[in-house]
Structure formats: C-alpha cells, structure tokens
Design a protein around this motif. Structure first.
Motif, PDB file in Angstrom:
ATOM      1  N   PHE A 167       0.762  -1.135  -0.076  1.00  0.00           N
ATOM      2  CA  PHE A 167       0.136  -0.258   0.091  1.00  0.00           C
ATOM      3  C   PHE A 167       0.883   1.443  -0.115  1.00  0.00           C
ATOM      4  CE2 PHE A 167      -2.795   3.292   1.670  1.00  0.00           C
ATOM      5  CZ  PHE A 167      -3.908   3.154   0.819  1.00  0.00           C
ATOM      6  N   LEU A 168       2.103   1.225   0.342  1.00  0.00           N
ATOM      7  CA  LEU A 168       3.001   2.409   0.258  1.00  0.00           C
ATOM      8  C   LEU A 168       3.298   2.709  -1.074  1.00  0.00           C
ATOM      9  CD1 LEU A 168       5.652   1.166   3.126  1.00  0.00           C
ATOM     10  CD2 LEU A 168       3.938   2.946   3.425  1.00  0.00           C
ATOM     11  N   LEU A 169       3.210   2.168  -1.904  1.00  0.00           N
ATOM     12  CA  LEU A 169       3.445   2.326  -3.071  1.00  0.00           C
ATOM     13  C   LEU A 169       2.210   3.141  -3.850  1.00  0.00           C
ATOM     14  CD1 LEU A 169       5.432   1.927  -5.579  1.00  0.00           C
ATOM     15  CD2 LEU A 169       4.126  -0.179  -6.306  1.00  0.00           C
ATOM     16  N   SER A 170       1.095   2.490  -3.272  1.00  0.00           N
ATOM     17  CA  SER A 170      -0.391   3.147  -3.656  1.00  0.00           C
ATOM     18  C   SER A 170      -0.156   4.821  -3.013  1.00  0.00           C
ATOM     19  CB  SER A 170      -1.485   2.822  -3.212  1.00  0.00           C
ATOM     20  OG  SER A 170      -1.681   1.502  -3.707  1.00  0.00           O
ATOM     21  N   GLU A 171       0.346   4.968  -1.882  1.00  0.00           N
ATOM     22  CA  GLU A 171       0.597   6.142  -1.109  1.00  0.00           C
ATOM     23  C   GLU A 171       1.457   7.191  -2.220  1.00  0.00           C
ATOM     24  OE1 GLU A 171      -0.228   5.213   3.465  1.00  0.00           O
ATOM     25  OE2 GLU A 171       1.857   5.228   2.914  1.00  0.00           O
ATOM     26  N   ALA A 172       2.579   6.602  -2.453  1.00  0.00           N
ATOM     27  CA  ALA A 172       3.540   7.319  -3.197  1.00  0.00           C
ATOM     28  C   ALA A 172       2.986   7.926  -4.588  1.00  0.00           C
ATOM     29  CB  ALA A 172       4.704   6.494  -3.501  1.00  0.00           C
ATOM     30  N   VAL A 173       2.114   7.214  -5.371  1.00  0.00           N
ATOM     31  CA  VAL A 173       1.528   7.510  -6.549  1.00  0.00           C
ATOM     32  C   VAL A 173       0.431   8.436  -6.094  1.00  0.00           C
ATOM     33  CG1 VAL A 173      -0.109   6.534  -8.486  1.00  0.00           C
ATOM     34  CG2 VAL A 173       1.942   5.169  -7.677  1.00  0.00           C
ATOM     35  N   THR A 174      -0.284   8.435  -5.081  1.00  0.00           N
ATOM     36  CA  THR A 174      -1.485   9.333  -4.981  1.00  0.00           C
ATOM     37  C   THR A 174      -0.842  10.773  -4.366  1.00  0.00           C
ATOM     38  OG1 THR A 174      -1.777   8.287  -2.804  1.00  0.00           O
ATOM     39  CG2 THR A 174      -3.321   7.762  -4.520  1.00  0.00           C
ATOM     40  N   LEU A 175       0.289  10.517  -3.826  1.00  0.00           N
ATOM     41  CA  LEU A 175       0.936  11.773  -3.319  1.00  0.00           C
ATOM     42  C   LEU A 175       1.396  12.472  -4.548  1.00  0.00           C
ATOM     43  CD1 LEU A 175       2.674  10.719   0.026  1.00  0.00           C
ATOM     44  CD2 LEU A 175       0.809  12.453  -0.192  1.00  0.00           C
ATOM     45  N   ALA A 176       1.880  11.712  -5.473  1.00  0.00           N
ATOM     46  CA  ALA A 176       2.465  12.459  -6.756  1.00  0.00           C
ATOM     47  C   ALA A 176       1.398  13.121  -7.477  1.00  0.00           C
ATOM     48  CB  ALA A 176       3.332  11.253  -7.576  1.00  0.00           C
ATOM     49  N   LEU A 177       0.224  12.418  -7.354  1.00  0.00           N
ATOM     50  CA  LEU A 177      -0.737  13.010  -8.026  1.00  0.00           C
ATOM     51  C   LEU A 177      -1.341  14.607  -7.322  1.00  0.00           C
ATOM     52  CD1 LEU A 177      -2.936  10.037  -8.885  1.00  0.00           C
ATOM     53  CD2 LEU A 177      -2.309  11.741 -10.547  1.00  0.00           C
ATOM     54  N   THR A 178      -1.467  14.353  -6.098  1.00  0.00           N
ATOM     55  CA  THR A 178      -1.808  15.734  -5.181  1.00  0.00           C
ATOM     56  C   THR A 178      -0.652  16.831  -5.535  1.00  0.00           C
ATOM     57  OG1 THR A 178      -0.836  14.766  -3.195  1.00  0.00           O
ATOM     58  CG2 THR A 178      -3.330  14.651  -3.677  1.00  0.00           C
ATOM     59  N   ASP A 179       0.700  16.066  -5.722  1.00  0.00           N
ATOM     60  CA  ASP A 179       1.797  17.119  -6.038  1.00  0.00           C
ATOM     61  C   ASP A 179       1.750  17.938  -7.174  1.00  0.00           C
ATOM     62  OD1 ASP A 179       3.228  16.332  -3.574  1.00  0.00           O
ATOM     63  OD2 ASP A 179       4.409  15.097  -4.520  1.00  0.00           O
ATOM     64  N   THR A 180       1.316  16.973  -8.052  1.00  0.00           N
ATOM     65  CA  THR A 180       1.033  17.564  -9.395  1.00  0.00           C
ATOM     66  C   THR A 180      -0.134  18.538  -9.557  1.00  0.00           C
ATOM     67  OG1 THR A 180       1.616  15.505 -10.568  1.00  0.00           O
ATOM     68  CG2 THR A 180       0.260  17.027 -11.667  1.00  0.00           C
ATOM     69  N   PHE A 181      -1.308  18.425  -8.985  1.00  0.00           N
ATOM     70  CA  PHE A 181      -2.220  19.111  -8.965  1.00  0.00           C
ATOM     71  C   PHE A 181      -2.047  20.630  -8.252  1.00  0.00           C
ATOM     72  CE2 PHE A 181      -4.846  15.069  -9.272  1.00  0.00           C
ATOM     73  CZ  PHE A 181      -5.004  15.155 -10.797  1.00  0.00           C
ATOM     74  N   ALA A 182      -1.281  20.672  -7.276  1.00  0.00           N
ATOM     75  CA  ALA A 182      -0.874  21.567  -6.262  1.00  0.00           C
ATOM     76  C   ALA A 182       0.049  22.601  -7.288  1.00  0.00           C
ATOM     77  CB  ALA A 182       0.299  21.316  -5.130  1.00  0.00           C
ATOM     78  N   ASP A 183       0.786  21.889  -8.075  1.00  0.00           N
ATOM     79  CA  ASP A 183       1.656  22.697  -9.103  1.00  0.00           C
ATOM     80  C   ASP A 183       0.545  23.598 -10.012  1.00  0.00           C
ATOM     81  OD1 ASP A 183       4.120  21.709  -8.098  1.00  0.00           O
ATOM     82  OD2 ASP A 183       4.305  20.345  -9.589  1.00  0.00           O
TER      83      ASP A 183
END
Length: 241
Positions: A67-83
């Motif tokens: 599940f940590l991999l899911s966390e990394a992917v979803t965090l990357a998405l929220t990082d992207t949207f913040a950009d």
C-alpha cells in the motif's frame, strides 16, 4: 518514456507487455474497455482528459507493504495538482477528490516475486479539460471546472511523471514513515466526523485517523473505539453519490 497511442482496450492490459519497463507510461486517447475499481468501467471523451498507465518495478518492497506504493502514486498526483493550482485530497483507498467531487480514478495491479513486489501497473484517469459529464456519474469534477481554465494535457502528464519518480525514490530510499505521514495529512475528510456504510448497509459515524502501511483505514467511532477496515469492508457516504 511516455508512449502515446490512439486507441486500445485498456492501458493496464497494454502495460503488462514486457517491452514496457520501469518508469514507462502508456497513454491512450481512447480506451474501449477501460477499467476502474470495484469492476466499474472507465470512459473518457477523446482529447479532453488523460487515461494512462504507469509501469513500476518495486522489487525492494515487501508484499505486506504494497500500500505504500499506492501512497507514493497518490501523493505524486496531489503534488501535480498543487503545481497547477488545484487543492486535491486523497480519498482512501486511492481516488483523488476536490471538495466532495472525484477528479481522478486509479486502478493499481501488482505481480509478485516471492516475498516482494515484482511489477506494478498503475492505471490512472484524470479529468483534465472536460466540463460536461454524463448525468449518471455521481460526483465528477475536472481540473478545468476546479480552476476555470484549460490545461495542456502533455504538460500535466510530464509533471506527474516527474513527481511520481520523486515519490518513488523517496519510498525506495526508505523514507516510509515520512511518506505515510504526508499521505495521512492529505487524506480526504481526515479527522472529520462523517457517516460510513458497512457491507450490510449499516451506517456508523466515525472520523478518519489514518491508514496502516498494509492499507487498512483507521476510524475512530463515536463511542471512542478505534477500528481498522480493509477495502470493501467500509464505504464513504457522500451526498449526491
């Protein structure tokens, strides 16, 4: 490498082919059999959104911590949207929401080698420029609707790819606790009292406290007790959904 194709059945199916390696993205304009969570289909108007699959090869990660991999992917998405000026939150297990509306759907599939992961394909659908949705869809939103402007889809995809490789490196370097804590802080409805529905339809009032590395959602019930729930054992109750 990002591979762009006109049409396919499902980018997740394509990404399983051996020619695609770690870090590759398969991006399709049309999917004739796109899949979402819980067996749902995923459709998207051509030229408006992003439908793609990211290939990862996390051989260092134990199966019990996938599940940590899911966390990394979803965090990357929220990082992207913040950009791009979009304030997004992670709805457990791995949808992305703006307010109470769904911006991204994700379907992650793993294969294993003994006690570790071997290959992961993360199918992702981002509503980018779509402004009119099928009324049958319960609660959709897009980046365009959230901000009032249109976006270059390739720029969004390139940004996500870079952000995801950064988050993956964080996980590979062993920063698991930092990743978990940041995921927790970005969770949809964190600490708020809301109704949840069990498999038998029973409603309970509870507040999200976090999530375990193995993926169970941690809820604090109104009687003070704390319970852990696996996927399909508990469901959010959202107005209009």
């Amino acid at each position: 490498m990002i591979y762009r194709i006109a049409e396919t059945t499902s980018t997740n199916d394509d990404a399983k082919r051996p020619e695609y390696r770690h870090g590759d993205i398969v991006w399709a304009e049309r999917q004739t059999a796109g899949r979402g969570q819980r067996g749902h289909s995923w459709t998207s108007p051509e030229g408006e959104n992003l439908t793609f699959t990211l290939v990862l090869e996390p051989r260092f990660l134990p199966v019990g911590e996938q599940f940590l991999l899911s966390e990394a992917v979803t965090l990357a998405l929220t990082d992207t949207f913040a950009d791009f000026g979009v304030d997004a939150r992670i709805k457990w297990t791995n949808d992305i929401y703006v307010g109470d509306k769904k911006l991204v759907g994700i379907l992650i599939e793993h294969s294993y080698s003994g006690q570790t992961l071997a290959r992961t394909i993360a199918g992702i659908g981002i509503n980018v420029n779509q402004t009119a949705f099928d009324p049958a869809l319960p609660n959709p939103v897009s980046m365009a609707l959230a901000t009032g402007r249109m976006f270059d889809r390739r720029e969004v995809l390139d940004t996500f790819h870079a952000r995801c490789m950064e988050r993956y490196a964080q996980l590979e370097q062993g920063a698991k606790e930092a990743l978990q804590e940041e995921y927790r802080r970005r969770m949809y409805r964190l600490g708020e009292l809301h109704p949840f529905r069990g498999p038998d339809g029973t409603l309970v009032e509870a507040a999200i406290e976090g999530v375990r590395p193995s993926g169970e959602l941690l809820l604090r019930h109104t009687d003070g007790t704390r319970h852990a729930y696996l996927f399909r054992e508990i469901e959010f109750v959202i107005a209009g959904k």
